[in-house]
Design a protein around this motif. Sequence first.
Motif, PDB file in Angstrom:
ATOM      1  N   UNK A   1       3.001 -22.567   7.520  1.00  0.00           N
ATOM      2  CA  UNK A   1       2.965 -21.147   7.200  1.00  0.00           C
ATOM      3  C   UNK A   1       4.357 -20.536   7.353  1.00  0.00           C
ATOM      4  N   UNK A   2       4.844 -19.903   6.283  1.00  0.00           N
ATOM      5  CA  UNK A   2       6.122 -19.202   6.319  1.00  0.00           C
ATOM      6  C   UNK A   2       5.903 -17.730   6.636  1.00  0.00           C
ATOM      7  N   UNK A   3       4.993 -17.095   5.903  1.00  0.00           N
ATOM      8  CA  UNK A   3       4.747 -15.666   6.087  1.00  0.00           C
ATOM      9  C   UNK A   3       3.420 -15.304   5.442  1.00  0.00           C
ATOM     10  N   UNK A   4       2.951 -14.098   5.711  1.00  0.00           N
ATOM     11  CA  UNK A   4       1.696 -13.605   5.152  1.00  0.00           C
ATOM     12  C   UNK A   4       1.793 -12.099   4.957  1.00  0.00           C
ATOM     13  N   UNK A   5       0.997 -11.581   4.031  1.00  0.00           N
ATOM     14  CA  UNK A   5       1.011 -10.149   3.766  1.00  0.00           C
ATOM     15  C   UNK A   5      -0.367  -9.732   3.256  1.00  0.00           C
ATOM     16  N   UNK A   6      -0.899  -8.676   3.821  1.00  0.00           N
ATOM     17  CA  UNK A   6      -2.179  -8.146   3.374  1.00  0.00           C
ATOM     18  C   UNK A   6      -1.984  -7.205   2.194  1.00  0.00           C
ATOM     19  N   UNK A   7      -2.982  -7.178   1.304  1.00  0.00           N
ATOM     20  CA  UNK A   7      -2.934  -6.293   0.139  1.00  0.00           C
ATOM     21  C   UNK A   7      -4.179  -5.408   0.179  1.00  0.00           C
ATOM     22  N   UNK A   8      -4.058  -4.163   0.657  1.00  0.00           N
ATOM     23  CA  UNK A   8      -5.217  -3.267   0.699  1.00  0.00           C
ATOM     24  C   UNK A   8      -5.825  -3.094  -0.695  1.00  0.00           C
ATOM     25  N   UNK A   9      -7.143  -3.217  -0.775  1.00  0.00           N
ATOM     26  CA  UNK A   9      -7.834  -3.083  -2.049  1.00  0.00           C
ATOM     27  C   UNK A   9      -8.104  -4.390  -2.757  1.00  0.00           C
ATOM     28  N   UNK A  10      -7.552  -5.500  -2.245  1.00  0.00           N
ATOM     29  CA  UNK A  10      -7.801  -6.805  -2.842  1.00  0.00           C
ATOM     30  C   UNK A  10      -9.094  -7.391  -2.285  1.00  0.00           C
ATOM     31  N   UNK A  11      -9.722  -8.261  -3.063  1.00  0.00           N
ATOM     32  CA  UNK A  11     -10.931  -8.928  -2.581  1.00  0.00           C
ATOM     33  C   UNK A  11     -11.980  -9.068  -3.653  1.00  0.00           C
TER      34      UNK A  11
END
Length: 338
Positions: A204-214
């Motif tokens: 794992x290098x990095x992660x980012x959440x995307x509000x509204x995705x799913x």
Amino acid sequence: MKLTKIFICSICVLILACQEEPYDIPHGVPSVVKIYNNYAYTTNGEFGLDIIDLNTLKTVNKMPPAREMNSIDNLSITDNLLFAIDARGEDFLAVFSLDNPTSPKLVSGPVPVQGAPFTGVSAANGNVVVSGGTTFMNFRKYDANGKLSDTEGRFGRDRGHPDILLSEDGRVAYASTDFNGQVNGARFGMIALELDGLTNSPRLISEIGIPGAGFTAGTTRPAGFPIQSALADDHLLVAYGEGLAIIELVNGRGLASLNTLDLGLAAISISVFNGVAYVIGNEPTPTLVKIDISDIENPVIIESISLNTNGGIPTSIDVNNQYILIAANEGGLIVMNN
């Protein structure tokens, strides 16, 4: 703008445009499309793969699934090789040579892989990853002839990874992710993984959440989860339920800042070509949106085009200098001049 439809199926089934529960794509309809050189390749489930000559817009071959495979549901094309996934039960990965583009030749596999309920595949520069759905990602090497390695690396930290995209050098995997928790206040988003030797699991290098995705409008099984991505230089563009996410990449690898663009559309799939992002979605109505990304910090919507899909869900798009191709399942393959 000239618009043509190639209907793969003879019976069209009405699908509610407002549907947000996952819809199971039936066999025999085009659900994923990829352009390679002067040909288009579309997945059709147990009917396999259709190959279309873009010079004539004629289907030149209908290739059935290989050996143990019961269907072809997703694919990736690179290095003159076609990587095909059976994602409807006992999942498999097979590799075909495109030395003869109208008659792909099986060169490796099928090998068992993990998947379900959503499965993606991406290959580049000797690495191929199957996203694995709610199980784990499968990472294998392949040689210049397409032969897959006997060993594999795995990654399975999160609840699920419905889709995957490799960097051009094949060293970084960008996976759409159900975090089974929250990152930046969002349950779904993207992670970046470094692919090293097979003795090491992807890191794992990095992660980012995307509000509204799913689980948004247009979610389809087995390979149509609406968090799909494309690369544009040093940015990762993600089509998701509330529009377009633009993620800056650190040194072309890690995920940094997140910007979003409201398209007025629950986006499903994306393709990038010559400084333009082409995004399709199904809600409020089937639509193609073109976005000028030549200045990535200031993207501009060029136009929104209504799509007549005859009730089918548009789930995949690819573009070249001549055509825009959209796989619309029961609506057939939509062909538009670019």
